[in-house]
Design a protein around this motif. Structure first.
Motif, PDB file in Angstrom:
ATOM      1  N   VAL A   1       1.717  13.227   5.560  1.00 22.50           N
ATOM      2  CA  VAL A   1       2.787  14.186   5.779  1.00 22.50           C
ATOM      3  C   VAL A   1       3.727  13.706   6.878  1.00 22.50           C
ATOM      4  N   THR A   2       3.181  13.005   7.874  1.00 19.56           N
ATOM      5  CA  THR A   2       3.953  12.662   9.074  1.00 19.56           C
ATOM      6  C   THR A   2       4.610  11.293   8.954  1.00 19.56           C
ATOM      7  N   PRO A   3       5.827  11.162   9.482  1.00 16.13           N
ATOM      8  CA  PRO A   3       6.470   9.842   9.489  1.00 16.13           C
ATOM      9  C   PRO A   3       5.722   8.840  10.365  1.00 16.13           C
ATOM     10  N   GLU A   4       4.977   9.349  11.352  1.00 14.30           N
ATOM     11  CA  GLU A   4       4.213   8.452  12.218  1.00 14.30           C
ATOM     12  C   GLU A   4       3.085   7.773  11.436  1.00 14.30           C
ATOM     13  N   ALA A   5       2.343   8.553  10.653  1.00 15.32           N
ATOM     14  CA  ALA A   5       1.278   7.954   9.840  1.00 15.32           C
ATOM     15  C   ALA A   5       1.852   6.989   8.814  1.00 15.32           C
ATOM     16  N   ARG A   6       2.999   7.323   8.259  1.00 16.62           N
ATOM     17  CA  ARG A   6       3.610   6.437   7.265  1.00 16.62           C
ATOM     18  C   ARG A   6       4.097   5.138   7.908  1.00 16.62           C
ATOM     19  N   ALA A   7       4.543   5.204   9.165  1.00 17.81           N
ATOM     20  CA  ALA A   7       4.944   3.986   9.868  1.00 17.81           C
ATOM     21  C   ALA A   7       3.745   3.079  10.112  1.00 17.81           C
ATOM     22  N   SER A   8       2.631   3.675  10.533  1.00 17.02           N
ATOM     23  CA  SER A   8       1.411   2.891  10.732  1.00 17.02           C
ATOM     24  C   SER A   8       0.964   2.264   9.418  1.00 17.02           C
ATOM     25  N   ARG A   9       0.980   3.047   8.363  1.00 16.74           N
ATOM     26  CA  ARG A   9       0.584   2.547   7.043  1.00 16.74           C
ATOM     27  C   ARG A   9       1.441   1.354   6.621  1.00 16.74           C
ATOM     28  N   ALA A  10       2.746   1.417   6.882  1.00 12.22           N
ATOM     29  CA  ALA A  10       3.641   0.321   6.494  1.00 12.22           C
ATOM     30  C   ALA A  10       3.260  -0.975   7.193  1.00 12.22           C
ATOM     31  N   VAL A  11       2.896  -0.870   8.488  1.00  7.76           N
ATOM     32  CA  VAL A  11       2.487  -2.065   9.229  1.00  7.76           C
ATOM     33  C   VAL A  11       1.171  -2.593   8.684  1.00  7.76           C
ATOM     34  N   PHE A  12       0.229  -1.696   8.422  1.00  9.16           N
ATOM     35  CA  PHE A  12      -1.058  -2.126   7.873  1.00  9.16           C
ATOM     36  C   PHE A  12      -0.877  -2.819   6.524  1.00  9.16           C
ATOM     37  N   GLU A  13      -0.051  -2.253   5.662  1.00  8.57           N
ATOM     38  CA  GLU A  13       0.149  -2.844   4.338  1.00  8.57           C
ATOM     39  C   GLU A  13       0.801  -4.220   4.441  1.00  8.57           C
TER      40      GLU A  13
ATOM     41  N   HIS B   1      -4.853   8.509   4.363  1.00 13.01           N
ATOM     42  CA  HIS B   1      -5.598   8.512   3.099  1.00 13.01           C
ATOM     43  C   HIS B   1      -5.958   7.070   2.762  1.00 13.01           C
ATOM     44  N   PRO B   2      -7.190   6.812   2.295  1.00 13.87           N
ATOM     45  CA  PRO B   2      -7.536   5.429   1.930  1.00 13.87           C
ATOM     46  C   PRO B   2      -6.635   4.845   0.840  1.00 13.87           C
ATOM     47  N   ALA B   3      -6.145   5.702  -0.067  1.00 12.22           N
ATOM     48  CA  ALA B   3      -5.201   5.227  -1.082  1.00 12.22           C
ATOM     49  C   ALA B   3      -3.839   5.091  -0.411  1.00 12.22           C
ATOM     50  N   LEU B   4      -3.494   3.874  -0.045  1.00 13.12           N
ATOM     51  CA  LEU B   4      -2.292   3.660   0.756  1.00 13.12           C
ATOM     52  C   LEU B   4      -1.017   4.035   0.013  1.00 13.12           C
ATOM     53  N   GLU B   5      -1.096   4.118  -1.310  1.00 10.87           N
ATOM     54  CA  GLU B   5       0.087   4.490  -2.092  1.00 10.87           C
ATOM     55  C   GLU B   5       0.209   6.009  -2.244  1.00 10.87           C
ATOM     56  N   PHE B   6      -0.685   6.776  -1.622  1.00  9.55           N
ATOM     57  CA  PHE B   6      -0.668   8.229  -1.763  1.00  9.55           C
ATOM     58  C   PHE B   6       0.711   8.784  -1.425  1.00  9.55           C
ATOM     59  N   ASP B   7       1.240   9.628  -2.313  1.00 14.29           N
ATOM     60  CA  ASP B   7       2.571  10.218  -2.149  1.00 14.29           C
ATOM     61  C   ASP B   7       2.421  11.729  -2.214  1.00 14.29           C
ATOM     62  N   ILE B   8       2.678  12.392  -1.124  1.00 13.88           N
ATOM     63  CA  ILE B   8       2.483  13.833  -1.074  1.00 13.88           C
ATOM     64  C   ILE B   8       3.334  14.562  -2.103  1.00 13.88           C
ATOM     65  N   SER B   9       4.499  14.035  -2.427  1.00 16.62           N
ATOM     66  CA  SER B   9       5.399  14.707  -3.362  1.00 16.62           C
ATOM     67  C   SER B   9       4.802  14.833  -4.759  1.00 16.62           C
ATOM     68  N   THR B  10       3.983  13.867  -5.146  1.00 12.91           N
ATOM     69  CA  THR B  10       3.420  13.882  -6.497  1.00 12.91           C
ATOM     70  C   THR B  10       1.909  14.072  -6.513  1.00 12.91           C
ATOM     71  N   ASP B  11       1.219  13.732  -5.409  1.00 11.03           N
ATOM     72  CA  ASP B  11      -0.242  13.743  -5.395  1.00 11.03           C
ATOM     73  C   ASP B  11      -0.845  14.966  -4.716  1.00 11.03           C
ATOM     74  N   TYR B  12      -0.036  15.758  -4.059  1.00 10.19           N
ATOM     75  CA  TYR B  12      -0.537  16.901  -3.286  1.00 10.19           C
ATOM     76  C   TYR B  12      -0.731  18.080  -4.217  1.00 10.19           C
ATOM     77  N   THR B  13      -1.964  18.393  -4.571  1.00  9.15           N
ATOM     78  CA  THR B  13      -2.255  19.444  -5.531  1.00  9.15           C
ATOM     79  C   THR B  13      -3.099  20.531  -4.896  1.00  9.15           C
ATOM     80  N   ALA B  14      -3.253  21.629  -5.643  1.00 10.38           N
ATOM     81  CA  ALA B  14      -4.020  22.753  -5.118  1.00 10.38           C
ATOM     82  C   ALA B  14      -5.446  22.335  -4.766  1.00 10.38           C
TER      83      ALA B  14
END
Length: 411
Positions: free
Chosen positions: A230-242, A203-216
């Motif tokens: 959703v995936t830990p792999e995407a979150r790992a990549s995001r952490a490096v990018f940030e 997601h372009p919004a790097l702070e996106f949190d599925i627990s609070t932002d995932y809506t119908a």
């Protein structure tokens, strides 16, 4: 006599037809292709264990102070460590480059090319390497999806898989148990083709949190919309990018077999792309708008053009390069990061590593070399500043576009 003459005439006609059929090759060269009974051992590619061993060995032998090896996450199912390899600091005025490979488990040439380049950066004392290290910060994730890289057996032979093997569990994220999975989830566990396509989970919004932002309103999504981390792999990549905030993000993939363009029937060895999200595609999140800006797009075109030009030099066997078809994919790593100001480059190298794949070990070695050259020359281009001298218009005007797909002639 008449009967013999008729038989002879029939044979001549059949041979003529056969010659005509075989003369009309799909591409030049018409291969190499995997033959119907040919077996390609996927163990020749680095497994997650092989990668870890190689990285530890390189790190142990690296010149002092050059290389940092860090675990930035773990895979969804087997919990393999996801490694980042760092040359240089994030807090620098030097250009910063983030190279990521094997987001799809069956796409491995980039991992092998990255390992070769990591070894050179860590251990070589060549003047060009020293110039790169003095003038460029470069970080790698050389295998983002280790679960998908594990070899398994199918009735058709050995395979790896695109997805990450993760099971959709909405309650893990504090969501109702009947919350549907995102569209890029495959639940089929019989064939092992299960899990999430990690390269649709951004997601372009790097702070996106599925627990609070995932809506119908976001469920289940579509290919032209963002993903959900959703995936830990995407979150790992995001952490490096940030952490790095790179000027350039490179993502390495594989594709099937194509020819260069409608007018050029050379067998395509590489497709590149500088833009994966249309500039009129604006994603809004929490009042912030994300889009591709002109400056990063221009640099993207310069980088892609540099690699294209380098692969054309001399009697290079890697000249059959073209542009990947236009897409609009903000849920990919390339898409998300390009909407956060990074220039991008996609490598789509020929050859998929599964039973229906098209290339054997000799061809794979050539494609690894091709990727190594492209990555190395990109670092050199930033170290010397040559990349900034390229006219961005070269990308649109000179790199062939189209790349029609072709199939194995023995199918």
């Amino acid at each position: 006599m008449k009967k013999g003459f008729s038989l002879l005439l029939t044979l001549v006609l059949v041979m003529s037809m056969s010659i005509s059929v075989f003369a009309e090759a799909q591409s030049k060269p018409n291969g190499p292709w995997i033959q119907p009974n040919q077996t390609v051992k996927l163990e020749s590619w680095a497994s997650p264990e092989d990668l870890e061993k190689a990285l530890f060995q390189i790190n142990d032998r690296a010149r002092e102070g050059r290389m940092e090896l860090e675990v930035v996450g773990h895979s969804a199912t087997y919990e393999y460590p996801i490694y980042a390899v760092k040359f240089g600091e994030a807090d620098t005025d030097n250009p910063k480059i983030f190279i990521q490979t094997q987001i799809h488990g069956d796409e491995q040439a980039g991992t092998e090319a990255s390992l070769d380049l990591i070894q050179q950066l860590a251990m070589s004392n060549h003047p060009d390497i020293r110039e790169i290290l003095d003038n460029v910060t470069v970080w790698f994730i050389p295998m983002l999806n280790p679960d998908g890289a594990v070899v398994f057996e199918t009735p058709q032979g050995q395979s790896k898989q695109r997805q990450n093997l993760q099971t959709w569990d909405p309650e893990e994220f504090g969501l109702a148990e009947d919350t549907p999975a995102p569209w890029y989830y495959r639940p089929d566990s019989v064939s092992r083709e299960m899990g999430f396509d990690v390269n649709r989970d951004f997601h372009p919004a790097l702070e996106f949190d599925i627990s609070t932002d995932y809506t119908a309103g976001l469920t289940p999504g579509r290919s032209t919309a963002p993903g959900f981390y959703v995936t830990p792999e995407a979150r790992a990549s995001r952490a490096v990018f940030e952490e790095l905030q790179p000027d350039l993000f490179i993502d390495h993939h594989h594709r099937y077999s194509n020819v260069v363009s409608e007018d050029d029937d050379r067998l395509n060895t590489l497709q590149v792309i500088a833009q994966v999200v249309r500039q009129d595609n604006v994603v809004e999140h929490n009042g912030v708008e994300y889009r591709v800006d002109d400056e990063s797009l221009a640099l993207s075109k310069q980088v892609n053009s540099l690699v294209y030009q380098e692969l054309q030099k001399g009697n290079s066997p890697f000249g059959a390069v073209s542009r990947y078809p236009d897409v609009n994919l903000p849920g990919t790593a390339l898409g998300s990061y390009s909407m956060n100001g990074a220039a991008i480059m996609l490598y789509e190298t020929r050859g998929q590593q599964h039973p229906g794949g098209h290339t054997g070990q000799k061809a794979n070695g050539q494609y690894i070399k091709q990727s190594y050259i492209g990555l190395y020359e990109t670092l050199r281009g930033f170290a010397t500043g040559d990349v900034y001298e390229i006219d961005p218009a070269f990308y649109d005007e000179e790199i062939p576009y189209g790349s029609p797909r072709i199939g194995r002639p023995n199918n």
